[in-house]
Design an enzyme around this catalytic site. Structure first.
Site, PDB file in Angstrom:
ATOM      1  N   ASP A 264      13.738 -17.505 -54.404  1.00  0.00           N
ATOM      2  CA  ASP A 264      15.054 -17.118 -54.493  1.00  0.00           C
ATOM      3  C   ASP A 264      15.533 -16.599 -55.354  1.00  0.00           C
ATOM      4  OD1 ASP A 264      14.412 -18.491 -57.017  1.00  0.00           O
ATOM      5  OD2 ASP A 264      15.893 -20.257 -56.597  1.00  0.00           O
TER       6      ASP A 264
ATOM      7  N   TYR B 253      11.489  -7.774 -62.065  1.00  0.00           N
ATOM      8  CA  TYR B 253      11.224  -8.981 -60.938  1.00  0.00           C
ATOM      9  C   TYR B 253      11.732  -8.740 -59.964  1.00  0.00           C
ATOM     10  CZ  TYR B 253       9.642 -13.642 -59.524  1.00  0.00           C
ATOM     11  OH  TYR B 253       8.981 -14.479 -58.595  1.00  0.00           O
TER      12      TYR B 253
ATOM     13  N   LYS C 242       9.776  -8.311 -56.311  1.00  0.00           N
ATOM     14  CA  LYS C 242       9.410  -9.173 -55.183  1.00  0.00           C
ATOM     15  C   LYS C 242      10.787  -9.189 -54.110  1.00  0.00           C
ATOM     16  CE  LYS C 242       7.462 -12.532 -55.226  1.00  0.00           C
ATOM     17  NZ  LYS C 242       6.043 -12.717 -55.487  1.00  0.00           N
TER      18      LYS C 242
ATOM     19  N   ASN D  77      12.659 -22.193 -58.455  1.00  0.00           N
ATOM     20  CA  ASN D  77      12.310 -22.590 -59.321  1.00  0.00           C
ATOM     21  C   ASN D  77      10.830 -24.173 -59.574  1.00  0.00           C
ATOM     22  OD1 ASN D  77      14.547 -21.194 -60.638  1.00  0.00           O
ATOM     23  ND2 ASN D  77      13.344 -20.432 -62.552  1.00  0.00           N
TER      24      ASN D  77
ATOM     25  N   LYS E  96       7.480 -19.640 -69.451  1.00  0.00           N
ATOM     26  CA  LYS E  96       8.851 -20.594 -69.064  1.00  0.00           C
ATOM     27  C   LYS E  96       8.989 -21.133 -69.319  1.00  0.00           C
ATOM     28  CE  LYS E  96       7.052 -17.849 -65.505  1.00  0.00           C
ATOM     29  NZ  LYS E  96       6.167 -17.267 -65.076  1.00  0.00           N
TER      30      LYS E  96
HETATM   31  P1  NAD Z   1       1.414 -17.538 -62.567  1.00  0.00           P
HETATM   32  O1  NAD Z   1       1.571 -16.114 -63.261  1.00  0.00           O
HETATM   33  O2  NAD Z   1       1.638 -18.340 -63.496  1.00  0.00           O
HETATM   34  O3  NAD Z   1       0.100 -16.722 -61.541  1.00  0.00           O
HETATM   35  C1  NAD Z   1       0.034 -14.725 -61.085  1.00  0.00           C
HETATM   36  C2  NAD Z   1      -1.459 -15.044 -60.384  1.00  0.00           C
HETATM   37  O4  NAD Z   1      -1.388 -13.741 -59.984  1.00  0.00           O
HETATM   38  C3  NAD Z   1      -2.547 -15.082 -61.803  1.00  0.00           C
HETATM   39  O5  NAD Z   1      -3.199 -15.899 -61.801  1.00  0.00           O
HETATM   40  C4  NAD Z   1      -2.597 -13.187 -62.046  1.00  0.00           C
HETATM   41  O6  NAD Z   1      -3.670 -13.807 -63.182  1.00  0.00           O
HETATM   42  C5  NAD Z   1      -2.556 -12.969 -60.850  1.00  0.00           C
HETATM   43  N1  NAD Z   1      -2.688 -11.639 -61.102  1.00  0.00           N
HETATM   44  C6  NAD Z   1      -1.746 -11.156 -61.071  1.00  0.00           C
HETATM   45  N2  NAD Z   1      -1.430  -8.960 -61.406  1.00  0.00           N
HETATM   46  C7  NAD Z   1      -3.196  -9.497 -60.655  1.00  0.00           C
HETATM   47  C8  NAD Z   1      -3.161  -8.528 -59.555  1.00  0.00           C
HETATM   48  N3  NAD Z   1      -2.773  -7.529 -59.239  1.00  0.00           N
HETATM   49  N4  NAD Z   1      -3.918  -8.788 -58.626  1.00  0.00           N
HETATM   50  C9  NAD Z   1      -4.541 -10.003 -58.424  1.00  0.00           C
HETATM   51  N5  NAD Z   1      -4.614 -11.315 -59.300  1.00  0.00           N
HETATM   52  C10 NAD Z   1      -2.922 -11.188 -60.168  1.00  0.00           C
HETATM   53  O7  NAD Z   1       2.903 -17.411 -60.946  1.00  0.00           O
HETATM   54  P2  NAD Z   1       3.106 -18.469 -60.065  1.00  0.00           P
HETATM   55  O8  NAD Z   1       4.052 -19.162 -61.140  1.00  0.00           O
HETATM   56  O9  NAD Z   1       2.172 -19.071 -60.137  1.00  0.00           O
HETATM   57  O10 NAD Z   1       4.332 -17.827 -58.819  1.00  0.00           O
HETATM   58  C11 NAD Z   1       3.166 -17.679 -57.929  1.00  0.00           C
HETATM   59  C12 NAD Z   1       3.698 -17.279 -56.709  1.00  0.00           C
HETATM   60  O11 NAD Z   1       4.515 -17.143 -56.739  1.00  0.00           O
HETATM   61  C13 NAD Z   1       4.522 -15.883 -57.473  1.00  0.00           C
HETATM   62  O12 NAD Z   1       4.287 -14.443 -56.165  1.00  0.00           O
HETATM   63  C14 NAD Z   1       5.844 -15.684 -57.738  1.00  0.00           C
HETATM   64  O13 NAD Z   1       7.031 -14.167 -57.727  1.00  0.00           O
HETATM   65  C15 NAD Z   1       5.977 -16.902 -56.492  1.00  0.00           C
HETATM   66  N6  NAD Z   1       6.893 -17.307 -57.301  1.00  0.00           N
HETATM   67  C16 NAD Z   1       6.860 -18.319 -58.767  1.00  0.00           C
HETATM   68  C17 NAD Z   1       7.950 -18.856 -59.310  1.00  0.00           C
HETATM   69  C18 NAD Z   1       7.706 -19.923 -59.944  1.00  0.00           C
HETATM   70  O14 NAD Z   1       8.841 -20.717 -59.965  1.00  0.00           O
HETATM   71  N7  NAD Z   1       6.384 -19.618 -61.010  1.00  0.00           N
HETATM   72  C19 NAD Z   1       9.178 -19.271 -57.942  1.00  0.00           C
HETATM   73  C20 NAD Z   1       9.377 -18.965 -56.627  1.00  0.00           C
HETATM   74  C21 NAD Z   1       8.085 -17.986 -56.248  1.00  0.00           C
HETATM   75  O1  TDX Z   2      13.253 -18.838 -73.908  1.00  0.00           O
HETATM   76  C1  TDX Z   2      13.981 -19.010 -72.952  1.00  0.00           C
HETATM   77  N1  TDX Z   2      15.618 -19.170 -73.022  1.00  0.00           N
HETATM   78  C2  TDX Z   2      16.222 -19.652 -71.756  1.00  0.00           C
HETATM   79  O2  TDX Z   2      17.230 -20.241 -71.951  1.00  0.00           O
HETATM   80  C3  TDX Z   2      13.281 -19.091 -70.839  1.00  0.00           C
HETATM   81  C4  TDX Z   2      12.039 -18.493 -71.266  1.00  0.00           C
HETATM   82  C5  TDX Z   2      14.885 -18.894 -70.138  1.00  0.00           C
HETATM   83  N2  TDX Z   2      15.542 -19.206 -70.262  1.00  0.00           N
HETATM   84  C6  TDX Z   2      16.452 -19.215 -69.233  1.00  0.00           C
HETATM   85  C7  TDX Z   2      16.674 -18.186 -68.298  1.00  0.00           C
HETATM   86  C8  TDX Z   2      17.111 -19.070 -66.923  1.00  0.00           C
HETATM   87  O3  TDX Z   2      18.274 -18.937 -67.029  1.00  0.00           O
HETATM   88  O4  TDX Z   2      15.864 -20.307 -68.342  1.00  0.00           O
HETATM   89  C9  TDX Z   2      16.260 -19.968 -67.059  1.00  0.00           C
HETATM   90  C10 TDX Z   2      14.560 -19.813 -65.888  1.00  0.00           C
HETATM   91  O5  TDX Z   2      13.498 -19.284 -66.850  1.00  0.00           O
HETATM   92  P1  TDX Z   2      12.751 -18.720 -66.169  1.00  0.00           P
HETATM   93  O6  TDX Z   2      11.351 -20.022 -67.010  1.00  0.00           O
HETATM   94  O7  TDX Z   2      11.709 -17.317 -66.587  1.00  0.00           O
HETATM   95  O8  TDX Z   2      12.579 -18.256 -65.161  1.00  0.00           O
HETATM   96  P2  TDX Z   2      13.131 -18.162 -63.685  1.00  0.00           P
HETATM   97  O9  TDX Z   2      14.234 -16.790 -64.998  1.00  0.00           O
HETATM   98  O10 TDX Z   2      14.644 -18.565 -63.294  1.00  0.00           O
HETATM   99  O11 TDX Z   2      12.561 -16.893 -63.070  1.00  0.00           O
HETATM  100  C11 TDX Z   2      11.192 -17.923 -62.605  1.00  0.00           C
HETATM  101  O12 TDX Z   2      12.232 -18.590 -60.990  1.00  0.00           O
HETATM  102  C12 TDX Z   2      12.401 -17.666 -60.130  1.00  0.00           C
HETATM  103  C13 TDX Z   2      10.691 -17.471 -62.678  1.00  0.00           C
HETATM  104  O13 TDX Z   2       9.855 -17.074 -63.332  1.00  0.00           O
HETATM  105  C14 TDX Z   2      10.015 -16.658 -61.321  1.00  0.00           C
HETATM  106  O14 TDX Z   2       8.515 -16.337 -61.106  1.00  0.00           O
HETATM  107  C15 TDX Z   2      10.060 -17.245 -60.476  1.00  0.00           C
HETATM  108  O15 TDX Z   2      10.773 -15.556 -58.926  1.00  0.00           O
END
Ligand code: NAD
Ligand code: TDX
Length: 331
Positions: free
Chosen positions: A124, A147, A151, A176, A186
């Site tokens: 998002d 980032y 994406k 998120n 995170k």
């Molecule tokens: P994460 O950071 O926990 O995991 C990412 C994984 O990708 C890890 O296992 C890492 O080793 C692997 N990786 C990184 N670089 C690589 C490479 N070059 N080749 C192969 N593997 C590689 O991430 P996540 O939070 O599980 O997110 C997964 C996907 O979902 C991502 O594409 C992210 O952008 C998307 N996404 C995450 C969130 C969120 O809130 N976590 C929200 C929306 C979208």
């Molecule tokens: O220490 C902190 N203090 C704080 O206030 C951290 C780590 C974050 N924050 C705030 C920043 C954001 O407003 O909290 C909110 C959430 O932060 P993150 O967990 O870093 O997430 P965000 O930046 O929203 O991005 C996440 O959601 C979309 C994921 O990391 C991404 O991978 C995903 O695509």
């Protein structure tokens, strides 16, 4: 169905593999993961010996490795990415390589070996900050940090393969996520684990930035639905429908863990910090998606998981993470 999951040792990927293999024993999953700092095979310890699961260590930017694993699969689900916004602000190079170029390598290999379905896991964040209302799939992409810009590049590239080559791509944009096995950099796992250690919770700026929270098991169900019934060439938002300010999140955690409010520490804001994320999930609902988890219950489950799995996050927090944390919060 043979499925290639990239980035399956991370947070959402590992939850998805567990969900899929639990639900559909006829699926075969190959997990291609580089095992970066947040890739962790412990996330998959309970399924590593299943006969229909295979782990391959590899980088999505390496053409040869990618072609080896892609040639026999029906579908690709691309989770692999660098994912932490703060790290992308410190240094964007790995984000551009993995998130954007890695997606290109996967798309090319998948096209060459005629993969039947390619799911690109976008985010998002590609819409940027949404001051009011909610972004739908037709709205323009307006990313504001390295980032989300990487994406957004991958998201648009994946769509271009559908338009230009008629290649079967579907893009998903989840909000998120939170839940078990999320790396404790995170917001939610950082604040839970810090509170459990009686460490302060560093809240950026005024703490009033808003995120739309989605429990990871609902994300897995949504991805599975799109994998089976999603329309080729389409984009689907996955909305959590639970918008909270960061300070509200901190307060929920403190209350659940019975910790004092004094643990909240306001710190310097994140540069380019998006004020509000908000997406419209109606299109996915029309496909049949119904969220199963209520935010408050899912938060309780998540907090409980971190309470009961200290060895998982203590190992992370006492390793290299310590250096990152010092650098990040000394700003
Ligand atoms: P994460 O950071 O926990 O995991 C990412 C994984 O990708 C890890 O296992 C890492 O080793 C692997 N990786 C990184 N670089 C690589 C490479 N070059 N080749 C192969 N593997 C590689 O991430 P996540 O939070 O599980 O997110 C997964 C996907 O979902 C991502 O594409 C992210 O952008 C998307 N996404 C995450 C969130 C969120 O809130 N976590 C929200 C929306 C979208
Ligand atoms: O220490 C902190 N203090 C704080 O206030 C951290 C780590 C974050 N924050 C705030 C920043 C954001 O407003 O909290 C909110 C959430 O932060 P993150 O967990 O870093 O997430 P965000 O930046 O929203 O991005 C996440 O959601 C979309 C994921 O990391 C991404 O991978 C995903 O695509």
């Amino acid at each position: 169905m043979n499925i290639l999951v990239t980035g399956g040792a991370g947070f959402i990927g590992s939850n998805f593999i567990r969900y899929l293999l639990g639900k559909d024993p006829d699926c075969h999953v190959t997990n291609l993961d580089k095992l970066t700092y947040c890739g962790n095979l412990e996330n998959l310890a309970d399924i590593e010996n299943m006969p229909n699961y295979r782990f391959v260590r590899g980088d999505v930017t390496e053409v040869k490795r990618v072609e080896e694993v892609i040639r026999d699969v029906d579908c690709v689900i691309n989770f692999a990415a660098e994912t932490h916004v703060d790290r992308s602000i410190m240094n964007a190079s790995e984000f551009i390589m993995t998130d954007a170029y890695g997606t290109y390598v996967l798309l090319e290999a998948a096209r060459k070996y005629k993969t039947k379905r390619f799911l690109q896991i976008s985010t998002d964040e590609v819409y940027g900050s949404i001051p009011s209302g909610a972004a739908n799939e037709e709205d323009r992409l307006n990313p504001s940090n390295p980032y989300s810009a990487s994406k957004a590049g991958a998201d648009l590239l994946a769509r271009s393969y559908y338009i230009t080559y008629d290649f079967p791509v579907i893009v998903l944009r989840p909000s998120n996520n939170f839940g078990q096995y999320q790396y404790p950099e995170k917001l939610i796992p950082l604040f839970i684990t810090n509170a459990l250690m009686d460490m302060s919770m560093p809240l950026y700026g005024d703490g009033k930035n808003v995120r739309d929270w989605l429990y990871v098991e609902d994300t897995c169900r949504a991805i599975d639905l799109v994998l089976r019934d999603g329309k080729i060439g389409e984009v689907y938002n996955i909305s959590g429908g639970s918008k909270k300010t960061n300070i509200e999140i901190a307060e929920i955690i403190l209350k659940e863990l019975n910790k004092p409010k004094e643990l909240i520490k306001f710190v310097r804001d994140r540069p380019g910090h998006d004020r509000r994320y908000s997406i419209d999930g109606a299109k996915l609902e029309r496909l049949g998606f119904v969220k199963k988890f209520v935010f408050e219950d899912a938060m309780k489950k998540t907090i409980d998981w971190y309470r009961q799995n200290r060895q998982w996050w203590e190992k992370i927090k006492s390793g290299d993470f310590k250096n990152y944390y010092k650098k990040q919060y000394a700003r």
